[in-house]
Design an enzyme around this catalytic site. Sequence first.
Site, mmCIF file in Angstrom:
data_model
loop_
_atom_site.group_PDB
_atom_site.id
_atom_site.type_symbol
_atom_site.label_atom_id
_atom_site.label_comp_id
_atom_site.label_asym_id
_atom_site.label_seq_id
_atom_site.Cartn_x
_atom_site.Cartn_y
_atom_site.Cartn_z
ATOM 1 N N SER A 143 -10.055 0.612 -10.983
ATOM 2 C CA SER A 143 -9.301 1.790 -11.436
ATOM 3 C C SER A 143 -9.402 1.855 -12.944
ATOM 4 C CB SER A 143 -7.822 1.638 -11.042
ATOM 5 O OG SER A 143 -7.025 2.587 -11.728
ATOM 6 N N TYR A 156 -0.009 -3.338 -9.836
ATOM 7 C CA TYR A 156 -1.285 -2.641 -9.627
ATOM 8 C C TYR A 156 -2.183 -2.850 -10.849
ATOM 9 C CZ TYR A 156 -4.367 1.374 -8.460
ATOM 10 O OH TYR A 156 -5.429 2.182 -8.158
HETATM 11 C C1 BGC Z 1 -4.033 5.438 -9.266
HETATM 12 C C2 BGC Z 1 -3.489 6.837 -9.242
HETATM 13 C C3 BGC Z 1 -3.562 7.461 -10.630
HETATM 14 C C4 BGC Z 1 -4.954 7.317 -11.199
HETATM 15 C C5 BGC Z 1 -5.053 7.841 -12.618
HETATM 16 C C6 BGC Z 1 -5.394 5.435 -9.888
HETATM 17 O O1 BGC Z 1 -5.869 4.117 -9.942
HETATM 18 O O2 BGC Z 1 -4.126 4.956 -7.928
HETATM 19 O O3 BGC Z 1 -2.146 6.802 -8.804
HETATM 20 O O4 BGC Z 1 -3.252 8.840 -10.583
HETATM 21 O O5 BGC Z 1 -5.325 5.960 -11.195
HETATM 22 O O6 BGC Z 1 -4.003 7.404 -13.434
#
Ligand code: BGC
Length: 255
Positions: A143, A156
């Site tokens: 991410s 996360y």
């Molecule tokens: C998350 C989302 C978020 C996106 C951008 C992703 O990794 O799961 O919830 O909107 O990142 O911030």
Amino acid sequence: MKLQGKVAIVTGSATGIGKAIATGMAAEGAAVVVDYVGAPDLANAVVGNIRSKGGKAMAIEADVSNPDQVNSLVQQTIKAMGRIDIFVNNAGMESKHPFTEYPFELWQKVIAIDLTGPFLCAQAAAKAMIQQGNGGRIVNISSVHEDLPMPTNAPYCAAKGGLRMLMRTIAVELAPHKITVNNIAPGAIYTPIDADVEANNKIESALMAEIPLGRWGKPQEVADLAIFLASDAAGYCTGSTFFIDGGMLRQSGSL
Ligand code: BGC
């Protein structure tokens, strides 16, 4: 066809980005295992859709945070499809709570699925690939939050930051075996993980203002990058994170 004759496992591929990757890889000629937890109907629908287009796929239920289930996922794949060439660590979850109130059990769950899962899966996949002796591809769906802080999403972000260094470290260890390891770091992609944001116009507009390209990404756009990284064309890519975020990490606000 970029993945003709390859066998791929995609974790968490009953929905969202995983579903697009499984479907996209099958369309490029790979035989695909759709891993899921607790959603057989959705997983079977992905498999049915792939088969209806002439592709090869099967669904296997396995929790990525459970070592026995992960080993069984890889063994069942090899038994049914003969080998394993591509492993996509896609399964993930998030749950947003202010840091000082973040429940410990939830911290453990997010770390188990988002970080321990990729460790267990990459380890099981790498062992099988080393035994086969002709390399392989491990692609982790990370991410932008492997780099960018996100308030209320501490575990996360910690898991994705950990996934960055896990990827870099094992990329070096596995390079002599011609196994490449890379991260794809998506920004805001239109999938069920962001259902709360998609349902709230105000929050959605605030998010879009953070993205220079001013729109959500599509799961297919992430799948196209995963297909490239899993293909022979990406043989010299390893140990890197590939961002796909509409410029989110480069936005300069009201400057
Ligand atoms: C998350 C989302 C978020 C996106 C951008 C992703 O990794 O799961 O919830 O909107 O990142 O911030």
